[in-house]
Enzyme design. Structure first.
Site, short mmCIF file in Angstrom:
data_model
loop_
_atom_site.label_atom_id
_atom_site.label_comp_id
_atom_site.label_asym_id
_atom_site.label_seq_id
_atom_site.Cartn_x
_atom_site.Cartn_y
_atom_site.Cartn_z
N GLU A 176 13.39 75.86 -7.61
CA GLU A 176 13.72 74.44 -7.56
C GLU A 176 15.18 74.22 -7.16
O GLU A 176 15.50 73.28 -6.42
CB GLU A 176 13.43 73.77 -8.91
CG GLU A 176 11.98 73.76 -9.32
CD GLU A 176 11.11 72.82 -8.49
OE1 GLU A 176 11.66 72.09 -7.64
OE2 GLU A 176 9.88 72.82 -8.70
N ARG A 180 16.03 72.14 -3.68
CA ARG A 180 16.65 70.84 -3.90
C ARG A 180 18.15 70.89 -3.62
O ARG A 180 18.66 70.14 -2.77
CB ARG A 180 16.40 70.35 -5.33
CG ARG A 180 14.92 70.12 -5.65
CD ARG A 180 14.70 69.67 -7.08
NE ARG A 180 13.31 69.76 -7.47
CZ ARG A 180 12.56 68.74 -7.89
NH1 ARG A 180 13.09 67.54 -7.99
NH2 ARG A 180 11.31 68.92 -8.24
N ASP A 311 1.74 77.28 -3.01
CA ASP A 311 1.75 76.44 -1.81
C ASP A 311 2.81 76.81 -0.76
O ASP A 311 2.53 77.09 0.39
CB ASP A 311 1.87 74.97 -2.20
CG ASP A 311 2.92 74.70 -3.27
OD1 ASP A 311 3.64 75.63 -3.68
OD2 ASP A 311 3.03 73.54 -3.72
N GLU A 470 2.90 64.84 -0.65
CA GLU A 470 2.21 65.76 0.25
C GLU A 470 1.24 65.08 1.20
O GLU A 470 1.06 65.53 2.35
CB GLU A 470 1.49 66.84 -0.56
CG GLU A 470 2.40 67.82 -1.25
CD GLU A 470 3.03 67.28 -2.52
OE1 GLU A 470 4.01 67.88 -3.01
OE2 GLU A 470 2.52 66.25 -3.04
#
Length: 566
Positions: A176, A180, A311, A470
């Site tokens: 993350e 980010r 993913d 998404e």
């Protein structure tokens, strides 16, 4: 070392942030002249000086060209008819509404949660979910720039360059923080060329680089500060595969911008591991949902998905090909993975109208080595439409573009299937025997379907909507790849539904149930990807196609655009 990572007092009040432009300028990378004046704050600990306890004998350099000529990804809008004045006015009106929605959320964040990671959009409080490093500020930078909100952009930059990368937490989420913070800073630099942003990106890049200093050079899920300093970090034995394999785009771009090959070397080793193991798993061609990053043995895991936990591993295959200028192993891995996905994970739902749409499910390989498909859909896996499209364009596989369109339209169909006009987090569908259309079977529907839902659905197992991007991501990408205006109309329908169902007095909130017909229950949560992804994709699909051209940029999994090499 506990004191080293105690959270500092809040550095800026809202008013203080407004006037920080007039503070002192310090040394910036590459001796570039600053575009504005900032107070630049460096952290207490210099991660660039941390010695490597598990050094490598040879550094793999970032590809420097000459680069192959890439196939065009984006539709040739220049050769298409110019939209008439009515259409142009419609798109301008839509952009205005999207920008107003963004500004409402942004202004509330500034007022009630400045320098916290997130705003609680109902209670009007700030909360920290990613170490307290102002995730919303970093994630919003490039969207502010794209929307032409330059004063707000430089206010955010002034705040971002004071982050000291110190926190009361003892560890950070490696994945993350990469997507980010590192991705957001690099993207904002690529767009604005503001050198202070690159300097700050190098700081967090060096902190994250410490995560690769393990016995086998594989990163951990959690980057523990004290263990990094002591040289005792170990990769995990049961890690979400996406979390430990999806830093390639960001570290490649950092290496390109700094000329320091160590960043690329770190992620190239992870890619080499993926290439070695791709055909050793129980579903050859794919990597399992969880990975043993200590033994590097993936042969015993039985679950496979393109959804949560795995993913972006797959998403980054074509994107790494593009940002490295065409390193062949990424094409090879993409082709191998998608052959398996197409054969085992794709399915067509059984619907009364025999809709020409596709979805991806989850596979478990049983004791007899037979892959068993579970026909659940996830909002997270809607990115797959755009991934198929990008791979189809980059690798000249027209069938993949077609598959991508069917997946993107499938996600739009799910949005249209619920009273709120929004897709749930997880849902189940009835399945056709093959990828070809099949007749509707009312008896199967009565036995397996949920009578409260649209025909074709078995359930809405997790009915929440978390402001996820998404679905609009794939709709945006298919518009840019095909030039079809129908995707803009789908996007507008989706945006209006999201706005109606999630808007609060202050901003927008995740909701508990998309199946309700009346007022939605707000969950008082607004993750930073609302700014970096969801609203950005809505802005871009109604904007000029040359804004962030897919032939010039790669968007990381947090939708931060990074320049491709030429």
């Amino acid at each position: 070392m506990v004191a080293l990572f105690q959270r500092p007092t809040r550095l800026l009040s809202v008013l203080g942030g407004i006037f920080i432009f007039y503070a002192l300028v310090v040394y910036l990378p590459r001796n570039q002249e600053p575009l504005y004046s900032f107070e630049y704050v460096t952290g207490t600990y210099d991660w660039s000086a941390l010695p490597q306890r598990h050094p490598v004998s040879q550094i793999t350099p970032v590809p420097k060209g000459p680069f192959r000529k890439m196939p065009k990804v984006q539709f040739d809008f220049a050769s298409a008819p110019t939209p008439n004045k009515t259409r142009q006015a419609t798109l301008a009106d839509r952009r205005s509404v999207v920008k107003d929605t963004f500004l409402k959320s942004w202004n509330s964040y500034k007022t009630y949660a400045w320098l916290y990671d997130e705003l609680e959009p109902v209670s009007g409080k700030g909360k920290d979910t990613f170490g307290g490093w102002a995730a919303t500020v970093i994630d919003a930078l490039d969207t502010l720039w794209m929307m032409g909100l330059k004063e707000e952009f430089y206010l955010a930059v002034a705040a971002a360059v004071t982050i000291k990368w110190e926190t009361k937490e003892t560890a950070i989420n490696f994945f993350e923080t990469t997507i980010r913070h590192l991705g957001g800073l690099l993207s904002a630099y690529d767009l604005s060329k503001e050198p202070a942003l690159l300097k700050k990106a190098i700081e967090i890049g060096d902190l994250l680089y410490a995560g690769f200093d393990t016995p086998n050079r594989m990163p951990p899920f959690w980057l523990d500060f004290q263990k990094a300093i002591d040289g005792t970090i170990q990769p995990g034995s049961h890690e979400p595969s996406a979390s430990v394999t999806s830093s390639g785009v960001e570290f490649t771009r950092l290496a390109q911008l700094t000329g320091d090959d160590k960043y690329y070397d770190a992620i190239d080793r992870v890619s080499q591991f993926l290439q070695r193991t791709q055909n050793t798993t129980r579903l050859r061609g794919m990597w399992p949902t969880f990975a043993n990053m200590q033994s590097l043995d993936l042969s015993y895991e039985s679950d496979f998905t393109l959804g949560a936990l795995a993913d972006s591993l797959y998403e980054y295959l074509p994107k790494m090909f593009a940002i490295t200028g065409g390193v062949p192993m990424y094409e090879s891995m993409y082709r191998g993975a998608m052959d398996t996905v197409t054969k085992h994970l794709l399915y067509r739902p059984m619907t009364p109208n025999q809709d020409d749409i596709l979805f991806t499910g989850d596979v478990t390989v049983d004791a007899a080595d037979e892959p068993l498909l579970k026909t659940e859909g996830q909002h997270l896996s809607c990115f797959v439409g755009g991934m198929y499209g990008l791979g189809g364009k980059l690798f000249d596989i027209p069938d993949h573009v077609t598959i991508g369109e069917k997946i993107a339209k499938g996600c739009a169909w799910v949005y249209d299937s619920f009273p709120t006009g929004i897709m749930p987090e997880i849902y189940g569908l009835l399945r056709c025997p093959s990828l070809e259309p099949c007749p509707w079977n009312e008896e199967v529907w009565r036995e397996q379907g949920d009578p409260k839902l649209r025909k074709g659905f078995r359930n809405a197992r997790d009915p929440r909507y978390l402001l996820r991007p998404e679905a609009i991501e794939s709709i945006f990408l298919m518009y840019r790849m095909t030039g079809k205006e129908e995707y803009q109309e789908i996007a507008w329908r989706m945006f209006q539904s999201i706005k109606n169902a999630t808007e609060t007095e202050l901003a927008a909130s995740a909701i508990s149930d998309v199946t309700v017909t009346g007022e939605t229950q707000k969950l008082d949560s607004m993750e930073s990807f609302w700014f970096s992804e969801t609203l950005k994709y809505f802005w871009l699909i109604f904007s000029s196609p040359d804004l962030i051209s897919l032939d010039e940029y790669v968007l990381n999994t947090e939708a931060h655009p990074l320049l491709r090499p030429k």
